[in-house]
Design a protein around this motif. Sequence first.
Motif, mmCIF file in Angstrom:
data_model
loop_
_atom_site.group_PDB
_atom_site.id
_atom_site.type_symbol
_atom_site.label_atom_id
_atom_site.label_comp_id
_atom_site.label_asym_id
_atom_site.label_seq_id
_atom_site.Cartn_x
_atom_site.Cartn_y
_atom_site.Cartn_z
ATOM 1 N N ILE A 80 -3.636 -2.294 1.932
ATOM 2 C CA ILE A 80 -3.495 -1.458 0.744
ATOM 3 C C ILE A 80 -3.586 0.025 1.112
ATOM 4 O O ILE A 80 -2.826 0.862 0.592
ATOM 5 N N ALA A 81 -4.517 0.363 2.022
ATOM 6 C CA ALA A 81 -4.656 1.757 2.448
ATOM 7 C C ALA A 81 -3.404 2.242 3.174
ATOM 8 O O ALA A 81 -2.934 3.373 2.956
ATOM 9 N N LEU A 82 -2.845 1.403 4.045
ATOM 10 C CA LEU A 82 -1.618 1.769 4.752
ATOM 11 C C LEU A 82 -0.461 1.961 3.776
ATOM 12 O O LEU A 82 0.342 2.890 3.908
ATOM 13 N N MET A 83 -0.387 1.062 2.779
ATOM 14 C CA MET A 83 0.648 1.217 1.765
ATOM 15 C C MET A 83 0.458 2.498 0.967
ATOM 16 O O MET A 83 1.425 3.179 0.618
ATOM 17 N N GLY A 84 -0.796 2.836 0.660
ATOM 18 C CA GLY A 84 -1.066 4.072 -0.059
ATOM 19 C C GLY A 84 -0.598 5.288 0.711
ATOM 20 O O GLY A 84 -0.017 6.223 0.148
ATOM 21 N N LEU A 174 5.310 -3.657 4.254
ATOM 22 C CA LEU A 174 3.885 -3.973 4.160
ATOM 23 C C LEU A 174 3.602 -4.840 2.936
ATOM 24 O O LEU A 174 2.765 -5.744 2.981
ATOM 25 N N ALA A 175 4.314 -4.582 1.834
ATOM 26 C CA ALA A 175 4.077 -5.330 0.602
ATOM 27 C C ALA A 175 4.375 -6.809 0.769
ATOM 28 O O ALA A 175 3.787 -7.651 0.074
ATOM 29 N N ARG A 176 5.277 -7.163 1.692
ATOM 30 C CA ARG A 176 5.599 -8.568 1.924
ATOM 31 C C ARG A 176 4.350 -9.353 2.330
ATOM 32 O O ARG A 176 4.261 -10.557 2.069
ATOM 33 N N SER A 177 3.387 -8.685 2.951
ATOM 34 C CA SER A 177 2.180 -9.363 3.439
ATOM 35 C C SER A 177 1.079 -9.455 2.387
ATOM 36 O O SER A 177 -0.030 -9.879 2.702
#
Length: 311
Positions: A80-84, A174-177
């Motif tokens: 979530i942090a990486l996506m942010g 990243l969201a795929r995971s």
Amino acid sequence: MKAYANRHPGQAKGAPRPWRMLGVTGAWGLCFLAIRLGLQDAPILWFATLRALFAAAALLMVCQIQGRGLPRGRGTWTLIALMGFTNVTVAFAAMFAGTAGMTIGAAAVLANAQPLMIILPAWWLYGESLSSRTVLAVSIGFAGLLAVGLSSGGGSGAGLSLLAAAAVTAGTLLARSLAGTDLVAASAWHFLIGGVLLAVMAAIAEPAPVIHWTPRFLGSLLFLSLVGTAAAFLVWFIEAGRSRLDLLTAWTMLVPVIGTVVSLFLPAEQPPPFTLAGAALVLVSLWMVHHRPGSRTAGTKDSDASGTTQR
């Protein structure tokens, strides 16, 4: 990540739901107009920050009302942090700065190069097939992007818009995971984390900001935050978890079309013919990615070279 795809061969192999994607791409296409209008009343980074934080507040309110808990696990929070950082901090900052530096139509085309950028990673990480037709489509698409970038004067505006596209591409991968994670809660927290990082950047780059809270600015901000961000990205992440990434991102070809059409009605936003020609090449390339010979529609069964089946 490749091992993950091999362990879950039946996941995320379908086509996205058309009505959902029409709503998402329509909202995103109008976002560029909202950004341009709002930038008349607020600095670039602070406007981007408010977009992220208002979206986070809206989704956190939904979590509170519906009794949704916090995401669990260190790995989930790291994701979530990486996506942010990628999908919000980098993407929003680059998108707003790019839109400020070029016409709406050109910014919409370049900032939505995601379908072209995601094909190779989707093949490498998730085993999605890569045909000669796809390679040709990517080549045509990049020629179109080059035409749009050159006709817009190139420079930082074009580069920032492409950076925004690359950041959103990373966020989609990243969201795929996020399989098995509450996507409403994950979306809320990724907007909050990305928005806080944006606020730090804004405080450094744009100290003592002057924001005019006019009806125009409030309307732009609320549309961007609630419709173009909270709602649209939530649907996008849901579809990213169940769809082939090339078919999913091909829908964003409608975003630059809407952005370019909107720009035709604005006196100071008339795109040069070379921009329209480049946009046409991009649309042709994305149509080639989305339309597979032998398949009546994107939702029909279609076996690809890797032996997977779409639905």
